[in-house]
Each structure stands twice: as C-alpha cells, then as structure tokens.
Design an enzyme around this catalytic site. Structure first.
Site, PDB file in Angstrom:
ATOM      1  NE  ARG A  87       6.082   4.651  -4.443  1.00  0.00           N
ATOM      2  CZ  ARG A  87       5.220   5.308  -5.198  1.00  0.00           C
ATOM      3  NH1 ARG A  87       5.497   5.560  -6.463  1.00  0.00           N
ATOM      4  NH2 ARG A  87       4.087   5.740  -4.686  1.00  0.00           N
ATOM      5  CD  GLU A  89      -1.258   2.161  -6.300  1.00  0.00           C
ATOM      6  OE1 GLU A  89      -1.426   2.136  -5.068  1.00  0.00           O
ATOM      7  OE2 GLU A  89      -1.067   3.211  -6.941  1.00  0.00           O
ATOM      8  NE  ARG A 123       4.187   1.378  -6.923  1.00  0.00           N
ATOM      9  CZ  ARG A 123       3.294   1.973  -6.138  1.00  0.00           C
ATOM     10  NH1 ARG A 123       3.477   2.013  -4.840  1.00  0.00           N
ATOM     11  NH2 ARG A 123       2.219   2.512  -6.653  1.00  0.00           N
ATOM     12  CB  CYS A 160      -2.485   5.486  -8.753  1.00  0.00           C
ATOM     13  SG  CYS A 160      -3.011   6.977  -7.909  1.00  0.00           S
ATOM     14  CB  THR A 205      -0.793  10.198  -7.580  1.00  0.00           C
ATOM     15  OG1 THR A 205      -0.662   8.842  -7.134  1.00  0.00           O
ATOM     16  CG2 THR A 205      -2.174  10.721  -7.275  1.00  0.00           C
ATOM     17  NE  ARG A 219       5.449   7.171  -0.976  1.00  0.00           N
ATOM     18  CZ  ARG A 219       5.622   7.302   0.345  1.00  0.00           C
ATOM     19  NH1 ARG A 219       5.717   8.515   0.871  1.00  0.00           N
ATOM     20  NH2 ARG A 219       5.684   6.258   1.128  1.00  0.00           N
ATOM     21  NE  ARG A 255       1.941   8.889   0.606  1.00  0.00           N
ATOM     22  CZ  ARG A 255       1.956   8.043  -0.411  1.00  0.00           C
ATOM     23  NH1 ARG A 255       2.335   6.792  -0.225  1.00  0.00           N
ATOM     24  NH2 ARG A 255       1.598   8.423  -1.629  1.00  0.00           N
ATOM     25  CD  GLU A 295      -1.728   6.781  -0.706  1.00  0.00           C
ATOM     26  OE1 GLU A 295      -1.440   5.780  -1.364  1.00  0.00           O
ATOM     27  OE2 GLU A 295      -1.959   7.900  -1.184  1.00  0.00           O
TER      28      GLU A 295
HETATM   29  P1  ADP Z   1       4.439   3.541  -1.578  1.00  0.00           P
HETATM   30  O1  ADP Z   1       5.561   4.315  -1.058  1.00  0.00           O
HETATM   31  O2  ADP Z   1       4.920   2.313  -2.270  1.00  0.00           O
HETATM   32  O3  ADP Z   1       3.542   4.387  -2.377  1.00  0.00           O
HETATM   33  P2  ADP Z   1       3.249   3.374   1.113  1.00  0.00           P
HETATM   34  O4  ADP Z   1       3.065   4.836   1.342  1.00  0.00           O
HETATM   35  O5  ADP Z   1       2.129   2.487   1.529  1.00  0.00           O
HETATM   36  O6  ADP Z   1       3.505   2.998  -0.404  1.00  0.00           O
HETATM   37  O7  ADP Z   1       4.568   2.923   1.857  1.00  0.00           O
HETATM   38  C1  ADP Z   1       5.001   1.614   1.764  1.00  0.00           C
HETATM   39  C2  ADP Z   1       5.835   1.209   2.969  1.00  0.00           C
HETATM   40  O8  ADP Z   1       7.081   1.879   2.929  1.00  0.00           O
HETATM   41  C3  ADP Z   1       5.203   1.559   4.308  1.00  0.00           C
HETATM   42  O9  ADP Z   1       5.422   0.520   5.217  1.00  0.00           O
HETATM   43  C4  ADP Z   1       5.980   2.763   4.736  1.00  0.00           C
HETATM   44  O10 ADP Z   1       6.016   2.932   6.136  1.00  0.00           O
HETATM   45  C5  ADP Z   1       7.343   2.442   4.185  1.00  0.00           C
HETATM   46  N1  ADP Z   1       8.191   3.629   4.033  1.00  0.00           N
HETATM   47  C6  ADP Z   1       7.951   4.700   3.259  1.00  0.00           C
HETATM   48  N2  ADP Z   1       8.928   5.595   3.373  1.00  0.00           N
HETATM   49  C7  ADP Z   1       9.830   5.072   4.244  1.00  0.00           C
HETATM   50  C8  ADP Z   1      11.068   5.517   4.787  1.00  0.00           C
HETATM   51  N3  ADP Z   1      11.627   6.700   4.424  1.00  0.00           N
HETATM   52  N4  ADP Z   1      11.701   4.716   5.673  1.00  0.00           N
HETATM   53  C9  ADP Z   1      11.182   3.523   6.030  1.00  0.00           C
HETATM   54  N5  ADP Z   1      10.031   3.059   5.552  1.00  0.00           N
HETATM   55  C10 ADP Z   1       9.356   3.811   4.678  1.00  0.00           C
HETATM   56  C1  CIR Z   2      -6.902   7.697  -2.958  1.00  0.00           C
HETATM   57  O1  CIR Z   2      -7.484   8.224  -3.883  1.00  0.00           O
HETATM   58  O2  CIR Z   2      -6.888   8.158  -1.805  1.00  0.00           O
HETATM   59  C2  CIR Z   2      -6.163   6.426  -3.233  1.00  0.00           C
HETATM   60  N1  CIR Z   2      -6.665   5.868  -4.446  1.00  0.00           N
HETATM   61  C3  CIR Z   2      -4.656   6.684  -3.351  1.00  0.00           C
HETATM   62  C4  CIR Z   2      -4.272   7.842  -4.215  1.00  0.00           C
HETATM   63  C5  CIR Z   2      -2.772   8.052  -4.319  1.00  0.00           C
HETATM   64  N2  CIR Z   2      -2.306   8.954  -3.345  1.00  0.00           N
HETATM   65  C6  CIR Z   2      -1.481   9.981  -3.450  1.00  0.00           C
HETATM   66  O3  CIR Z   2      -1.756  11.064  -2.970  1.00  0.00           O
HETATM   67  N3  CIR Z   2      -0.322   9.794  -4.059  1.00  0.00           N
END
Ligand code: ADP
Ligand code: CIR
Length: 342
Positions: A112, A211, A215, A257, A259, A266, A295, A300
């Site tokens: 993403r 966020e 995305r 953010c 990060t 990501r 994660r 997250e």
């Molecule tokens: P972001 O990646 O947008 O920062 P999250 O860590 O919250 O946010 O992940 C968003 C969603 O994407 C979650 O439901 C997570 O389980 C899903 N996800 C992330 N990576 C994968 C993957 N490789 N395969 C399937 N689902 C994924």
């Molecule tokens: C935090 O500080 O835990 C949240 N605001 C999310 C920060 C982003 N996380 C990351 O490590 N990429």
C-alpha cells in the site's frame, strides 16, 4: 498548555524527543492552517503506549515543528535533515522472483501507499466539507477506471455492520475506533466521507479518508510480490493523471504520520513462521537486519495468531519504492530459509 506528564515507563519517540526545551520552543507555534503542537502530540499524550505518538496537520507541520519531527524521522527512517528523497516506482527495476512459489509459508502479499491531495490539509485538521470534497474527487476518478482496476465505491455511511465486519476480518477494510487515530483528530465526523473502493477480485483497493486521504492498496493470495507491485504502480499512475498529491523534495509524499513519509509504502506478507517465532531473539535479530517490522495479522497494534505474522518494510523515506520492496524480499528470503532449517 503545560509540558505533558509522561509515565515513567513511556517508550514512545514523542516522550524521548519532546524535551522541556523543545516543548518551550514549539508550544506557541502554529502552521498557516492553524495546526498546533498540542494537536501534533495529543495522540502520544493520550496513548503513552504509542510507538511514535505524533501526527502532522499539513506539509508545513514538518517545518514548523521540525525540532520534534526531525529526530523522529532520523531514528525511524535513518534519514537526515539535509537529505533529498528520491522516488523510483518503475516495476522494470524490480528484478525479483516469488520467494515461496508453492505458497507453503506465504499466505498473501499486500503493498500500500498513502497519499494526500495537494491543496487540502491532512485528515487531522481537515474540515467536514473538505473531507467530503476529497471523497468526491477520489471516488469520481476511481469510478472511471477500466479493465483490471475497474470496481465500485462503497461509502462507510450506510454500509451494514455485517458487511463492514466481514471486510475488516478478511483484511480488506480499515478498522473502526482506533484510539491512536481518534486522539489525533482523524476520526472526526465518522463515518462521513470515508469509504472503500475495490475491484471485483479485491486485488486493487483504495481506502478514502482514513489515516491518509488515500491508501492505495494492491493485494493477492501467495507470494508474487512483483505482480502486486506492478498492479500498484499502474493504479498510482492512473490516479496521478487526474489529481495532484501533496509532496516535497525533502520528504517525498507527505503523510499524517511521520513513519509513512517518502514513499508512504508498506509492502507486507502474511507468513507462517511457527518455529522461528518461538525464538524471539533470533526473530528480532533477522527482522532488524533487513529493516523489517513485525505486526500481528489484523494490522498495527494487533496480535499474531497461529504463528502467522505480518512482515513489512520499516523504512519508507530516503529509499525508493523499488528498494522498499527489496527490503521485504531480501528479508523474507532469509526468514523462509531459517524457518526451513529449524
Ligand atoms: P496499513 O498497512 O494500511 O498501515 P494495518 O497495519 O492496520 O494498516 O493493516 C491494514 C489491514 O491490511 C489489516 O487488516 C491487515 O491485516 C491487512 N494486511 C496487511 N498486510 C497484509 C497481507 N500481506 N495480506 C493480507 N492482509 C494484510
Ligand atoms: C503509534 O505511535 O503507535 C501510532 N501513532 C502509530 C505509529 C505508526 N507505526 C509504525 O510503526 N509505522
């Protein structure tokens, strides 16, 4: 506003870098959009278990509050104040194979990028009218997509909770009520202006006004990272024909953010590592070596289930999109080889 009272065991970057001196220097500053230090740090103050704890309100936030953001950016991405971010989203430069062609360990791959529209503040301080306008612009363009990227837009408002929960459980949709986003102002007027676009196969998705304003997501079963990258690069190209994203020479794409700055990318796999994950020290040593983040499988701040982890690139700024994916690829190759040897 008084200097915040962080608990003794607080480990966030906010409490590490917001010294009393930095606080005093920044506390009365404001960006042209009216974003203040109090707004920037509220998430980390309300949630002392944050890993970072700060958010931006606009592009200018990163300059106005540089004394706080710069050291965080330096520590998270290894990127210095005088460096320039260089992008390279060319799939032809990504020379990789599928690290797990029989899909024995990798369940799925997802890449993403976050984007925000030039001419609007970030979601932390965007007004309801502006947020609705962003939704209209982005969903309007997406609805015109053809071929593999063709799909439908589903606003969150009016979506039944059963549909919403199913989409979240299947990893397609963002969750509701995240306390870190809540304290950052990112959940205001929920669910208005939010929604998800996806193609029929749910391999191309766009989250609107979570966020970040966009995305943009490409995902599929198995470990064909390159195919996922190619689809994402095409989609981003198509969107960029119709809208201008917020960016700077120094920080690349601007995100709420710190990060996510730079590529805002990501790239992750859901991967079974039942043996290696038992040895926490070795697991951490390997992921750290390849700049990877671990994660849980619901994103997250979630926990792992059944020895399955979400492994992704940690650095996003100061390296190109191609390099972000290479971080993931190289690390995953090594993780698979260690898991098999145990
Ligand atoms: P972001 O990646 O947008 O920062 P999250 O860590 O919250 O946010 O992940 C968003 C969603 O994407 C979650 O439901 C997570 O389980 C899903 N996800 C992330 N990576 C994968 C993957 N490789 N395969 C399937 N689902 C994924
Ligand atoms: C935090 O500080 O835990 C949240 N605001 C999310 C920060 C982003 N996380 C990351 O490590 N990429």
């Amino acid at each position: 506003m008084k200097y915040p009272n962080f608990p003794k065991d607080c480990k966030s970057m906010l409490c590490k870098y917001l010294t009393k001196e930095v606080f005093d220097e920044l506390k009365d500053r404001k960006t042209p959009n009216g974003f203040t230090l109090e707004m920037a740090i509220n998430s980390g103050v309300k949630n002392p278990d944050s890993s970072i704890g700060v958010y931006a309100g606009d592009k200018e936030s990163y300059e106005v509050f540089d004394l706080l953001f710069d050291p965080i950016i330096q520590e998270y991405h290894g990127f210095g104040k005088n460096e320039k971010h260089v992008s390279d989203f060319d799939p032809n430069k990504l020379d990789i194979d599928n690290p797990d062609p029989k899909s024995e360990l990798i369940l799925s791959t997802r890449i993403r990028v976050g984007r925000n529209l030039d001419g609007f503040p970030l979601g932390t301080i965007i007004s309801k009218e502006q947020r609705d306008e962003v939704e209209k612009i982005v969903s309007g363009t997406l609805k015109s997509f053809k071929g593999d990227l063709q799909g439908e837009y589903f606003p969150l408002k009016g979506m039944t909770s059963a549909v919403q929960e199913k989409l979240i459980k299947e990893h397609f949709l963002f969750k509701e009520g995240d306390r870190f986003l809540e304290a950052a102002g990112l959940n205001r007027d929920w669910p208005e202006g939010r929604g998800i676009f996806h193609n029929k196969k749910k391999t191309f998705l766009v989250w609107i006004n979570e966020e970040d304003e966009l995305r943009i997501i490409s995902m599929q079963q198995g470990g064909d990272i390159k195919e996922v990258f190619v689809r994402l690069a095409n989609a981003v190209n198509e969107l960029e024909k119709d809208m201008k994203f917020l960016k700077s020479d120094h920080l690349g794409y601007i995100t709420s953010c710190p990060t996510n700055l730079g590529t805002a990318m990501r790239a992750s796999v859901h991967i079974k590592l039942p043996k290696l994950s038992q040895d926490k020290k070795l697991f951490k040593t390997v992921t750290d070596k390849f700049h990877l983040q671990i994660r849980g499988i619901h994103g997250e701040h979630s926990k792992s289930e059944g020895g399955i982890f979400d492994i992704s690139n940690r650095r996003r700024l100061g390296i190109s999109e191609v390099e972000c994916v290479k971080d993931l690829y190289n690390g995953v190759k090594e993780l698979i080889s260690i898991e098999r040897s145990l």
